[in-house]
Design a protein around this motif. Structure first.
Motif, PDB file in Angstrom:
ATOM      1  N   THR A  65       1.039  -1.159  -0.072  1.00 10.47           N
ATOM      2  CA  THR A  65       0.056  -0.080  -0.013  1.00 10.47           C
ATOM      3  C   THR A  65       0.954   1.230  -0.040  1.00 10.47           C
ATOM      4  O   THR A  65       2.186   1.165   0.355  1.00 10.47           O
ATOM      5  N   GLN A  66       0.499   2.332  -0.650  1.00 13.50           N
ATOM      6  CA  GLN A  66       1.036   3.699  -0.634  1.00 13.50           C
ATOM      7  C   GLN A  66       0.914   4.209   0.568  1.00 13.50           C
ATOM      8  O   GLN A  66       1.254   5.543   0.764  1.00 13.50           O
ATOM      9  N   TYR A  67       0.536   3.495   1.760  1.00 13.14           N
ATOM     10  CA  TYR A  67       0.589   4.298   3.260  1.00 13.14           C
ATOM     11  C   TYR A  67       1.007   3.285   4.210  1.00 13.14           C
ATOM     12  O   TYR A  67       0.686   2.056   3.833  1.00 13.14           O
ATOM     13  N   ASP A  68       1.280   3.689   5.279  1.00 19.21           N
ATOM     14  CA  ASP A  68       1.443   2.427   6.252  1.00 19.21           C
ATOM     15  C   ASP A  68      -0.057   2.268   6.938  1.00 19.21           C
ATOM     16  O   ASP A  68      -0.934   2.924   7.317  1.00 19.21           O
ATOM     17  N   VAL A  69      -0.139   0.956   7.191  1.00 16.18           N
ATOM     18  CA  VAL A  69      -1.265   0.522   7.823  1.00 16.18           C
ATOM     19  C   VAL A  69      -1.402   1.052   9.287  1.00 16.18           C
ATOM     20  O   VAL A  69      -0.310   1.207   9.777  1.00 16.18           O
ATOM     21  N   GLN A  70      -2.602   0.835   9.782  1.00 15.11           N
ATOM     22  CA  GLN A  70      -2.692   1.295  11.173  1.00 15.11           C
ATOM     23  C   GLN A  70      -2.431   0.086  12.167  1.00 15.11           C
ATOM     24  O   GLN A  70      -1.540   0.482  13.272  1.00 15.11           O
ATOM     25  N   SER A  71      -2.890  -0.796  12.069  1.00 18.51           N
ATOM     26  CA  SER A  71      -2.552  -2.111  12.919  1.00 18.51           C
ATOM     27  C   SER A  71      -2.849  -3.205  12.110  1.00 18.51           C
ATOM     28  O   SER A  71      -3.641  -3.344  11.134  1.00 18.51           O
ATOM     29  N   VAL A  72      -1.996  -4.388  12.578  1.00 16.95           N
ATOM     30  CA  VAL A  72      -2.403  -5.588  11.799  1.00 16.95           C
ATOM     31  C   VAL A  72      -3.044  -6.751  12.839  1.00 16.95           C
ATOM     32  O   VAL A  72      -3.001  -6.682  14.083  1.00 16.95           O
ATOM     33  N   THR A  73      -4.026  -7.272  12.238  1.00 19.47           N
ATOM     34  CA  THR A  73      -5.199  -8.039  13.114  1.00 19.47           C
ATOM     35  C   THR A  73      -4.949  -9.499  13.290  1.00 19.47           C
ATOM     36  O   THR A  73      -4.978 -10.064  14.196  1.00 19.47           O
ATOM     37  N   ILE A 145      -2.044 -11.458   5.365  1.00 22.72           N
ATOM     38  CA  ILE A 145      -1.823 -10.341   6.353  1.00 22.72           C
ATOM     39  C   ILE A 145      -3.226  -9.478   6.618  1.00 22.72           C
ATOM     40  O   ILE A 145      -3.361  -8.803   5.509  1.00 22.72           O
ATOM     41  N   TYR A 146      -3.886  -9.640   7.583  1.00 25.44           N
ATOM     42  CA  TYR A 146      -5.092  -8.799   7.814  1.00 25.44           C
ATOM     43  C   TYR A 146      -4.773  -7.640   8.660  1.00 25.44           C
ATOM     44  O   TYR A 146      -4.167  -7.625   9.768  1.00 25.44           O
ATOM     45  N   ALA A 147      -5.009  -6.484   8.012  1.00 27.17           N
ATOM     46  CA  ALA A 147      -4.772  -5.108   8.552  1.00 27.17           C
ATOM     47  C   ALA A 147      -5.905  -4.062   8.605  1.00 27.17           C
ATOM     48  O   ALA A 147      -6.896  -4.475   7.750  1.00 27.17           O
ATOM     49  N   VAL A 148      -5.797  -3.049   9.159  1.00 19.62           N
ATOM     50  CA  VAL A 148      -6.789  -1.894   9.228  1.00 19.62           C
ATOM     51  C   VAL A 148      -5.912  -0.570   9.153  1.00 19.62           C
ATOM     52  O   VAL A 148      -4.959  -0.274   9.523  1.00 19.62           O
ATOM     53  N   ASP A 149      -6.443   0.073   8.098  1.00 17.01           N
ATOM     54  CA  ASP A 149      -5.964   1.570   7.749  1.00 17.01           C
ATOM     55  C   ASP A 149      -6.413   2.576   8.645  1.00 17.01           C
ATOM     56  O   ASP A 149      -7.059   2.234   9.394  1.00 17.01           O
ATOM     57  N   ALA A 150      -5.877   3.804   8.498  1.00 13.66           N
ATOM     58  CA  ALA A 150      -6.083   4.871   9.468  1.00 13.66           C
ATOM     59  C   ALA A 150      -7.624   5.148   9.143  1.00 13.66           C
ATOM     60  O   ALA A 150      -8.279   5.947  10.091  1.00 13.66           O
ATOM     61  N   GLN A 151      -8.269   5.134   8.328  1.00 16.24           N
ATOM     62  CA  GLN A 151      -9.905   5.089   8.129  1.00 16.24           C
ATOM     63  C   GLN A 151     -10.542   4.129   8.623  1.00 16.24           C
ATOM     64  O   GLN A 151     -11.750   3.955   8.449  1.00 16.24           O
ATOM     65  N   GLY A 152     -10.105   2.904   9.223  1.00 11.69           N
ATOM     66  CA  GLY A 152     -10.632   1.796   9.945  1.00 11.69           C
ATOM     67  C   GLY A 152     -11.219   0.931   8.548  1.00 11.69           C
ATOM     68  O   GLY A 152     -11.778  -0.114   8.861  1.00 11.69           O
TER      69      GLY A 152
END
Ligand SMILES: *[C@@H]1O[C@H](CO)[C@@H](O)[C@H](O)[C@H]1NC(C)=O
Ligand SMILES: *[C@@H]1O[C@H](CO)[C@@H](O)[C@H](O)[C@H]1NC(C)=O
Ligand SMILES: *[C@@H]1O[C@H](CO)[C@@H](O)[C@H](O)[C@H]1NC(C)=O
Length: 300
Positions: A65-73, A145-152
């Motif tokens: 992604t062109q941004y860092d993810v918020q968290s990895v679940t 890898i399951y992750a959540v971005d800054a917008q949820g």
């Protein structure tokens, strides 16, 4: 125009990104020779956008992604086209668990902190390690890898690696044998060191015993006069020493006639690793009825 270009390059260099990578060590198995196989699936927070993928990459995979993810679940790894579950890492419970090859597979991992954003840092990972991998461990591995971005929003990264198996070549065999020989040499050295230490820990070789010299009237005559008389008693050690030990004597019992002065002489002759000779002697008018000599030998 020139100024705009400089700004653009700077922006690219500083841009954040998250990308999935799967690394295997080794990249393929050598039949019966490979001792461990390590697969590590990671999500990297990176400041560059260059992608160096290890392994195969399916067309449909989201790898970056062109941004860092918020968290990895969660991280999940499956094997082959049947999607055989291999290992999972979730936050509830927060642990990495092997789902196959339970006898040979060990796993560990971390989902990381929220938004770990130092460049090129590993945000999250799941590592699998097989002991003595074989045919069952070959095939295609896909990591999700399951992750959540800054917008949820939920994001699923995925990538794959192929583990093959080869029959070892003569060169592989030779290098394996030479490695084994080195290991054997190193082990022999360690064994020797341990044996020496054990030797030092053992109580020292010591023996003791008694010799009785009786009736000085029957002893040998000393050719040098003054009525010298002497007798020999040979002592043989129960276990020969490696070299002549230290021996000391002590008089344990003495019985003599009271008509004359007490004159007694005891010493050691011909000490070897196998034994020694005790000499009892007296001179002038002394009569020795009995002298008992106690001896102690200890490794020198
Ligand atoms: C492993 O994780 C995947 C993806 O989250 C999930 O679908 C699956 O049920 C999990 N398997 C086990 C045994 O927990
Ligand atoms: C390989 O997998 C099969 C099927 O799961 C199993 O029966 C067999 O014992 C495995 N072989 C080894 C060497 O683990
Ligand atoms: C000591 O050894 C020498 C040489 O073997 C021998 O001649 C001598 O008699 C020995 N002495 C005793 C006291 O046994």
């Amino acid at each position: 125009m020139f100024r705009l270009l400089t700004t653009l390059i700077l922006w690219v260099a500083l841009s954040e990104a998250s990308k999935i990578v799967i690394q295997s060590n080794p990249n393929y198995l050598l039949q019966d020779l490979t001792k461990t196989l390590t697969l590590r699936c990671s999500l990297l927070d990176t400041a560059t956008t260059t992608t160096t993928m290890i392994g195969r990459r399916d067309a449909g995979d989201l790898t970056e992604t062109q941004y860092d993810v918020q968290s990895v679940t969660a991280i999940s790894v499956v094997r082959n086209s049947q999607n055989e579950p291999v290992a999972n890492l979730t936050s509830q419970p927060s642990a990495a668990v092997p789902l196959t090859d339970l006898k040979s597979l060990k796993v560990h991992g971390s989902l990381g902190k929220n938004h770990a954003s130092s460049p090129n840092s590993e945000h999250a990972f799941l590592e699998m390690q097989w002991d003595h991998p074989g045919q069952n461990q070959t095939g295609g591995y896909t990591c999700y890898i399951y992750a959540v971005d800054a917008q949820g929003q939920n994001i699923v990264f995925s990538t794959s690696a192929e583990i093959g198996q080869e029959f070892p070549s003569a060169d592989d065999m030779l290098s394996h044998i030479s490695q084994l020989e080195k290991t054997v040499d190193a082990l022999e050295q360690r064994l020797q060191a341990v044996e020496i230490k054990l030797g030092l820990l053992k109580p020292p070789h010591a023996e003791e015993g008694m010799v009785v010299c009786e009736d000085s009237n029957n002893w040998n005559r000393d050719p040098y006069g003054n009525n010298g008389r002497y007798v020999f008693h040979n002592v043989k050690f129960q276990t020969p020493y490696d070299k002549p030990p230290m021996v000391s004597l002590g008089i344990d019992l003495l019985d003599e006639s009271s008509d004359a002065y007490l004159r007694i002489h005891t010493d050691i002759d011909n000490l070897t690793k196998d034994g020694f000779t005790v000499r009892c002697g007296t001179w002038a008018d002394t009569y020795i009825f009995k002298v008992r000599v106690r001896w102690v030998s200890v490794v020198a």
